[in-house]
Design an enzyme around this catalytic site. Structure first.
Site, PDB file in Angstrom:
ATOM      1  N   SER A 112      -9.695  -1.328   7.135  1.00 28.95           N
ATOM      2  CA  SER A 112      -9.169  -0.996   5.813  1.00 28.95           C
ATOM      3  C   SER A 112      -8.464  -2.127   5.077  1.00 28.95           C
ATOM      4  O   SER A 112      -8.158  -1.995   3.897  1.00 28.95           O
ATOM      5  CB  SER A 112      -8.200   0.191   5.908  1.00 28.95           C
ATOM      6  OG  SER A 112      -8.927   1.381   5.984  1.00 28.95           O
ATOM      7  N   SER A 172      -9.619   1.121   2.966  1.00 31.71           N
ATOM      8  CA  SER A 172      -8.789   2.008   2.178  1.00 31.71           C
ATOM      9  C   SER A 172      -7.692   1.269   1.401  1.00 31.71           C
ATOM     10  O   SER A 172      -7.113   1.844   0.475  1.00 31.71           O
ATOM     11  CB  SER A 172      -8.145   3.063   3.087  1.00 31.71           C
ATOM     12  OG  SER A 172      -7.277   2.437   4.015  1.00 31.71           O
ATOM     13  N   LYS A 197       0.867  -1.177   0.000  1.00 28.62           N
ATOM     14  CA  LYS A 197       0.000   0.000   0.000  1.00 28.62           C
ATOM     15  C   LYS A 197       0.902   1.225   0.000  1.00 28.62           C
ATOM     16  O   LYS A 197       1.950   1.224   0.664  1.00 28.62           O
ATOM     17  CB  LYS A 197      -0.857  -0.030   1.273  1.00 28.62           C
ATOM     18  CG  LYS A 197      -1.911   1.061   1.368  1.00 28.62           C
ATOM     19  CD  LYS A 197      -2.711   0.884   2.671  1.00 28.62           C
ATOM     20  CE  LYS A 197      -3.904   1.816   2.739  1.00 28.62           C
ATOM     21  NZ  LYS A 197      -4.723   1.561   3.947  1.00 28.62           N
TER      22      LYS A 197
END
Lengths: 493, 493
Positions: free
Chosen positions: B173, B149, B74
């Site tokens: 997330s 996310s 990420k």
């Protein structure tokens, strides 16, 4: 228009009670910064040289507490008879400023490491007690320098550990503030907590000054004067601020709560910002640093390693060695000097008798040379053993006081022992009674006129005989001994 | 799957370069449609893969299971010298000067980083639409979101361009996108994985969390992630066993029998019928395998979302203060003064959702409101923790859905206007886990009638991470779990 009916502090104190609280920021003398492993920048360094991703606030970085800072905070707390918190936390103090790269300062808001400490001293016939409400660990900021149309930032200082030492509003005269600061400064240096170089900003003070009508119980509105870095400036800014506030109270009836800066050149304080828009720092617990539980065994350990404090040493020097108050306070100002002094005393044959003389030599000759050569006492080329040797030789009468000073100078320069220097200079006095006696006997025989002079009370003639003795011994004779012998010989006649 | 690939690489049946080339080919064919990546590191990856193969031919052995395995990070993870954006325009050109824990550990284990994946800006969102780098599509369903996310991370594994990915889980997330994309997502207990080099959103909730195709791969990755790191003071967990050993000692039914699982019907009632059906069928399976089911209410869960949206924004308001345009990141071109430099640099570069949360957090911490909001939220957080503590006295693990529905339609295809409050409710099942700091795993259960994946969540007590993974692994072997993404790599197995 501000009226200027008050001209001096004395004028102000006739009508108002002055009340002050002090906040000292002392940089902790550690190898590395408080949250990262950057070395502490001491003295001159290139800008932004001692900086890493942590102290410059890069995304993703985290703080880890430098344990040395915690230990030194506990040490200070114990020295100031404070309570050590069993559990401490850190908090974030939020505000935007370019010298604060994270946008918040990590400090201690709710559970500081030390609380309820104090500082005491004798004041004429009473005792002064200043309450120290709390001592907290926090981080220093970077430095900005502002130019015509740009500003420069230096983050070397960012993350330098600080102890903030906050007193109750217990000061009522600038003299007390200065005594407190000097004593605090001495303790911080003595315990090796802070280097204490005021010009480098190691020790900075904020003063909260307020005035209230004489005898009033409610304190007046205060103004904070920030970042004072000398004892003199603290005193001057308090006096300036007292007069300014007194005149404001007289002319307008009120003082506004403000943060002010002291301008050294002009000796005046200037408005930095008003507090009407009450600073909201939005404190909350620092989630990156877990609570720390302080083991009582840790506190005991630090307590057991706490050296004698300056006040305790000063009293002991007076009672154990009979030093006067002045000498004792000069020697107790640094642990190194105390150590040197006591090492000398230990090396002397007659401590009771020698202690004062040793103190005298340290405070005059040794200090003079150390100053001149810009050396610390630990680096003195004259070691305690040698200094005591010199004093013993002087006391035994082998050399004169004047010669001893000359010898000391060479000891300092050449790092030789006193006896070596005395021998090479031919300073040694003749204290051989037999030799002096035979010289004197011959002189008496050869100078009957001068002898008569003495007998009839002409004391100057003693000088004649001693002068002759000196001449014949090449100046090495012990004058005092020779005088005594001369008297004896005359009495025997 | 990683353990099987490892054997193949070790016996030279496949090469690391083959795997990486396959991964890069998948990126090229899917990037336009799915937009999983913000930065694609094709040159870096090929070079690394060649080095891996060289290592094997020179040394003849492989020190680590992850050797040559393609993975993605990420874009919230700091990678030295590789652009790290946090999904924000503010950091669009930010190249970190240091390496974070996750990147360091995985790259030193010789896993091959193929790219940095898209995410909601600073991890704030559950649809991956709150970012200037564009929404991420659910692979195979271009009208649906991959979840957020960590949407890019989930899509990268689901589309077959990386074998595992590391996301961050602050309120769900990782588990939510894992569930939307039919993957396994594991949120370790708070304090298992160092957060050093993980760009902070809410420090007391954030935790690096792996996404993978099966539970076994999660364990292999956790072996590296859980390694201790002195740079994070909140990383307090120490692994009891080797994570891979825990998985290798899989016992199937025997490891399941006699365990107790808590649940409560009230938590399921608000879910889509299909989610309820899958939950019910899993519970039937549990019983048939000798797992005991106990009804345990979680009375404080209903306050979890409100609590989260005070705690997380409060911490974020401080964590994101550093994006002021001074040291790094976006700086507005020309400004008349300091205040406008701060205001404009932040206003012009931070997104709507980020601004909203900074404002909420700043408000929640403001003087006069802090007690009613932030302090109260911290107390409710304690109640949620108590709910879990009480529950785990009666059961080994707790069973909930990950989300009340399958993947959402993208905003542009959705007729209902955007409503942040409604969006916040998506995380109702995942948020309590972060507030309590306990571990949880999202497991894929198959697809809905529309062909959209579904996931279920198992939660364990604090630091039961290895037990939870072992249990999930045994379930994975016994239950009809769909590992659709495995098909992408079938040529190598």
């Amino acid at each position: 228009m501000i009226s200027t009916s008050f001209q001096s502090l004395d004028d102000v104190l006739k009508e108002f009670d002055l009340t002050m609280g002090l906040e000292v920021h002392a940089q902790v003398d550690t190898k590395t910064k408080v949250w990262c492993f950057c070395p502490i920048s001491v003295g001159q360094a290139y800008e932004n040289h001692y900086v890493c991703e942590i102290c410059s606030g890069h995304p993703g970085t985290l703080p880890v507490l430098n344990e040395e800072v915690l230990n030194k905070a506990i040490r200070l707390g114990l020295a100031l008879e404070g309570k050590i918190a069993p559990k401490i936390n850190f908090d974030r103090k939020n505000y935007f400023y370019p010298d604060l790269p994270k946008g918040y300062q990590i400090t201690q808001f709710k559970n500081p490491i030390v609380f309820d400490a104090k500082m005491e001293w004798d004041h004429t016939d009473s005792k002064k007690i200043i309450r120290i409400e709390r001592i907290q660990i926090e981080e220093d900021t970077g430095k900005s320098t502002h130019h015509q149309d740009y500003s420069l930032l230096n983050y070397n200082r960012c993350g330098t550990p600080l102890l903030e030492i906050i007193t109750a509003p217990d000061f009522h005269h600038p003299d007390d503030a200065v005594v407190y600061l000097k004593k605090l400064h001495a303790i911080l240096k003595h315990l090796h907590i802070c280097r204490g170089n005021l010009q480098d900003g190691n020790f900075r003070c904020d003063v909260n000054v307020s005035l209230s009508p004489k005898g009033a119980t409610k304190l007046g509105t205060r103004c904070e004067v920030k970042n004072l870095n000398s004892f003199k400036n603290v005193e001057k800014s308090i006096i300036y601020e007292s007069i300014r506030q007194a005149n404001l109270l007289k002319s307008r009836g009120k003082v506004l709560q403000e943060t002010r800066l002291f301008n050294m050149q002009e000796g005046k304080t200037y408005l930095l910002r008003t507090k009407s828009d009450a600073d909201d720092y939005r404190y909350f617990p620092e989630p990156d640093l877990p609570s720390i539980f302080i083991a009582s065994s840790k506190v005991k350990d630090i307590l057991s390693q706490l050296p004698e404090l300056p006040d305790q040493i000063k009293n002991r020097l007076q009672s154990d060695y009979g030093l006067n108050h002045y000498d004792a306070s000069l020697i107790s100002q640094s642990f190194d000097i105390v150590h040197y002094f006591e090492e000398c005393v230990r090396n002397s044959s007659d401590p009771k008798n020698y202690a004062k003389k040793i103190a005298n030599w340290i405070l005059t000759e040794l200090f003079r040379f150390l100053n001149e050569y810009n050396k610390e006492i630990n680096d003195s080329p004259v070691r305690p053993k040698e200094l005591v040797e010199l004093i013993s030789i002087l006391e035994s009468g082998k050399i004169s006081h004047k010669q001893a000073k000359e010898v000391f100078a060479e000891m300092f320069d050449l790092k030789k022992s006193p006896s070596e220097i005395i021998a090479s200079k031919g300073f040694e006095q003749t204290s051989d009674e037999g030799e002096l006696k035979s010289i004197l006997e011959k002189l008496i025989l050869n100078h009957p006129k001068e002898l008569e002079g003495i007998k009839s009370g002409n004391a100057r003639m003693v000088g004649f005989f001693i002068g002759q003795v000196m001449k014949q011994t090449g100046g090495k004779a012990n004058a005092q001994l020779a005088t005594e012998l001369l008297k004896k010989l005359i009495d025997q006649q | 799957m990683i353990l099987e690939l490892h054997e193949k690489i070790k016996s030279k049946k496949i090469s690391a370069l083959d795997l990486i080339k396959h991964a890069l080919k998948s990126i090229r064919s899917h990037q336009k449609e799915n937009n999983a990546y913000i930065s694609i590191l094709d040159h870096h990856a090929e070079l690394k893969a060649k080095q891996c193969d060289e290592w094997l031919s020179v040394k003849g052995n492989l020190p680590n299971y992850l050797h040559g395995i393609p993975f993605s990070l990420k874009d919230l993870f700091i990678t030295k010298g590789i652009r790290t954006t946090a999904g924000s325009a503010h950091l669009a050109n930010y190249i970190p000067p240091y390496d974070g824990h996750v990147s360091e550990k995985l790259q030193s284990s010789q896993a091959v980083l193929v790219g940095k994946t898209g995410c909601d800006e600073f991890g704030m969102g559950s649809t991956n639409e709150n970012t200037p780098f564009g929404a991420v599509s659910l692979p195979g369903h271009p009208q649906h979101v991959a979840g957020g996310s960590s949407g890019g991370s989930a899509a990268s594994v689901a589309e077959g361009s990386s074998i595992f990915s590391i996301g961050t889980d602050t309120g769900g997330s990782v588990r939510l996108p894992a569930s939307f994309c039919g993957l396994v997502g594991f949120k370790p207990s708070y304090g298992v994985v160092s957060r050093y080099g993980q760009i902070a959103y809410a420090s007391s909730l954030d935790q690096s969390s792996p996404l993978a195709i099966d539970v076994s791969d999660i364990a292999v990755v956790m072996e590296e992630l859980s390694k201790s790191d002195p740079r994070d003071a909140t990383q307090v967990y120490q692994s009891k066993h080797s994570w891979v050993d825990v998985i290798k000692q899989q016992t199937g039914k025997k490891g399941l029998q006699g365990k107790t699982i808590g649940f409560h019907p009230a938590l399921w009632n608000s879910c889509d019928p299909e989610v309820q059906e899958v939950g019910a069928s899993w519970m039937k399976h549990f019983q048939s395998m000798g797992i005991e089911l106990v009804e345990i209410p979680m009375p404080s869960f209903e306050h979890a979302v409100a609590t989260y949206y005070l705690v997380a924004p409060a911490e974020a308001s401080a964590n994101l203060a550093r994006y002021d345009g001074v040291v790094y990141g976006y700086r507005t071109p020309k400004t008349p003064n300091l205040e406008s430099l701060f205001v404009k640099s932040r206003s012009e570069s931070l997104g709507e959702e980020v601004k909203r949360r900074i404002l909420i957090g700043t408000f929640a911490l403001s003087s006069g409101y802090s007690e009613d909001y932030f302090a109260k939220a911290s107390k409710v957080r304690r109640l949620i923790w108590n709910d879990f503590k009480n529950a785990f006295q009666k059961c080994d693990f707790y069973f909930t859905p990950v989300c009340a529905s399958t993947a959402f339609l993208k905003r542009q295809f959705n007729k209902i206007p955007m409503d942040p409050l409604k969006d916040y409710m998506n995380d109702i099942f995942t948020i309590p886990v972060n507030l309590a700091g306990v571990p949880a795993i999202a497991l894929p259960t198959g697809v809905s009638s529309q062909g959209l994946p579904l996931g279920m969540q198992l939660i364990g007590p604090t630091f039961s991470d290895q037990e939870l993974l072992a249990f999930a692994r045994n379930l994975e072997l016994e239950l009809p779990i769909d590992h659709g993404a495995k098909n992408h790599w079938k040529d190598f197995l």
